[in-house]
Design a protein around this motif. Sequence first.
Motif, PDB file in Angstrom:
ATOM      1  N   PHE B 137       0.691  -1.458  -0.060  1.00 41.28           N
ATOM      2  CA  PHE B 137      -0.004  -0.024  -0.147  1.00 41.28           C
ATOM      3  C   PHE B 137       0.613   1.201   0.049  1.00 41.28           C
ATOM      4  N   ILE B 140       1.596   2.043  -3.522  1.00 47.32           N
ATOM      5  CA  ILE B 140       0.348   2.610  -4.172  1.00 47.32           C
ATOM      6  C   ILE B 140      -0.018   3.763  -3.864  1.00 47.32           C
ATOM      7  N   TYR B 144      -0.792   7.227  -5.913  1.00 47.31           N
ATOM      8  CA  TYR B 144      -2.107   8.015  -5.932  1.00 47.31           C
ATOM      9  C   TYR B 144      -1.739   9.560  -5.666  1.00 47.31           C
ATOM     10  N   PRO B 152      -6.204   4.301 -12.255  1.00 48.05           N
ATOM     11  CA  PRO B 152      -5.408   3.288 -11.601  1.00 48.05           C
ATOM     12  C   PRO B 152      -4.609   2.475 -12.650  1.00 48.05           C
ATOM     13  N   GLN B 156      -2.706  -1.267  -8.013  1.00 52.17           N
ATOM     14  CA  GLN B 156      -3.339  -0.084  -7.652  1.00 52.17           C
ATOM     15  C   GLN B 156      -4.658  -0.270  -8.383  1.00 52.17           C
ATOM     16  N   GLU B 160      -8.042  -0.921  -5.987  1.00 62.90           N
ATOM     17  CA  GLU B 160      -8.934   0.243  -5.840  1.00 62.90           C
ATOM     18  C   GLU B 160     -10.353  -0.171  -5.863  1.00 62.90           C
TER      19      GLU B 160
END
Lengths: 164, 353
Positions: B137, B140, B144, B152, B156, B160
């Motif tokens: 994460f 990711i 973002y 994405p 990701q 999502e």
Amino acid sequence: MELLTPGLGLVFWMTLSFLLVLWLLKKFAWKPILESIKQREEYVSQSLEQANQARQELEKVKEDAEKILAQARREREEMIRDAQQMRSRIISQAEEDAKKAKQRKLEEALQEIDAAKQNALKEIKDTVAELSIDIAEKVLLSQLDDKEKQKKYINDLLKNANLN
Amino acid sequence: MRVKAFSLLAILLVFSTFTFAQQGKREKQGFNAGDFVIDEVLDAYWWHIASYKGHEIAVPLPVIVHSKLRNKWFFFWSTKLYHDKSYKGFFISHVSPTKGKIVERDKNGNLIRPLDLSITKDVLAIWISIIILLAIFLPISKRYKKKTLEPPKGFQALMEPIILFIRDDVARASIGEEKYEKFMPFLLTVFFFIFMNNFLGLFPFFPAGANVTGNLAVTGVMAFFTFVITTINGSKHYWRHIFWSPDIPWWLKAPVPLMPLIELAEVFIRPTVLMIRLFANILGGHIVRVTFVALIFIFFIGFGLAAALGISVISVFFIVFLTFLELLVAFIQAYVFTFLSAIYFGMAVEKEH
């Protein structure tokens, strides 16, 4: 039985670890991710709204353009009508003027003719007078015995004078 | 195909009852299926990988204990306790209720549990899952932040929809538009933590395979967090609904506060059920799959190599099948825990209507 007695050490480490991962993910993952997703969603809905607005504006512009075009067309037609009217007016004016000029020239010509006629008549009269005098002179000069012959002679002279 | 499967099951059943009859014999030979299965799903002081000619191939883990008798902390590697060895008076108990745990003896010869904060197999498994979660994460999240408005990509794009699912169908649906945001970090963490540990538990070898979410301590801690968050977010309406609900006739509330007591009990029962549901589901899956492994050993000891090879085909087939089933369960249980937590939060923050 061992399955149902949770180890105190595991409870301790789990609590610590879970709080740690909760804090780490909250700070460094969930907050930015959720914030970004929100921003993107807002951006998308905003873009849609803007596109909608743009479309409406475009329609309005189209309408305006049509209005302007219609007005232009109307004005053009008016102008053409005006021009046509003006043309016909100018033509008729010109015709009238031409007619007037012709009339005036005609009148002038007539007057000139008249004057010439008068002149001619006057000249004729003069000539007649001169002729009469000539004839009378000749008659007087010849002193003819024959009355008849005299008459005839006068008539001949007159005839000749008339022919002139 | 179905007939074949049924006949296979029938054969399996016959053989297993037969082998149970020979339990005594097996114990003499050093294989107890029950202990084998339970050992596999329990927490441990080392991470056992295999035994080879009497040598244990295992990942040693640090033991951290505080002896109440000696009033002193002790730190040492669990290798010191292999093969029932004793180290500085500590050894692993073989009798209930301290079975499988580190103990020491007092002057009277009683087994005493020290304060035990050892980094056990499950603790290490939790840390591994946390590292994996962070490794997934954090990058990711970086993408973002950097490319907020771009669609994405890669992992990701995989995560999502799940994040959106938790946000829209779990949090928003159960808690409501105004207050759901506050609970999102907890719900997402709980979901992915449970799913990651359920998922890792499906693979049989280190560094996966530990029975983390099938341990009451782990599920208990998470259920306790749900309980705490629910309680501290409880609105006036929430508490009034518990102690003096207007929907209930007065004679159920006074003079004997029957309904309030039931409602109050429910406040504690809810997280308890949350704890037990996840624990039991994951533990059940582990036990069934380990049992199929144990079956091979049972056949080997009872009937020899040929029978063991024969049954191993069936066992492996079932284990593979059950692993796929458990993959589904891993997701469902993570979802159920998260969803029920969200519902409890929703009940807590609900306003007067």
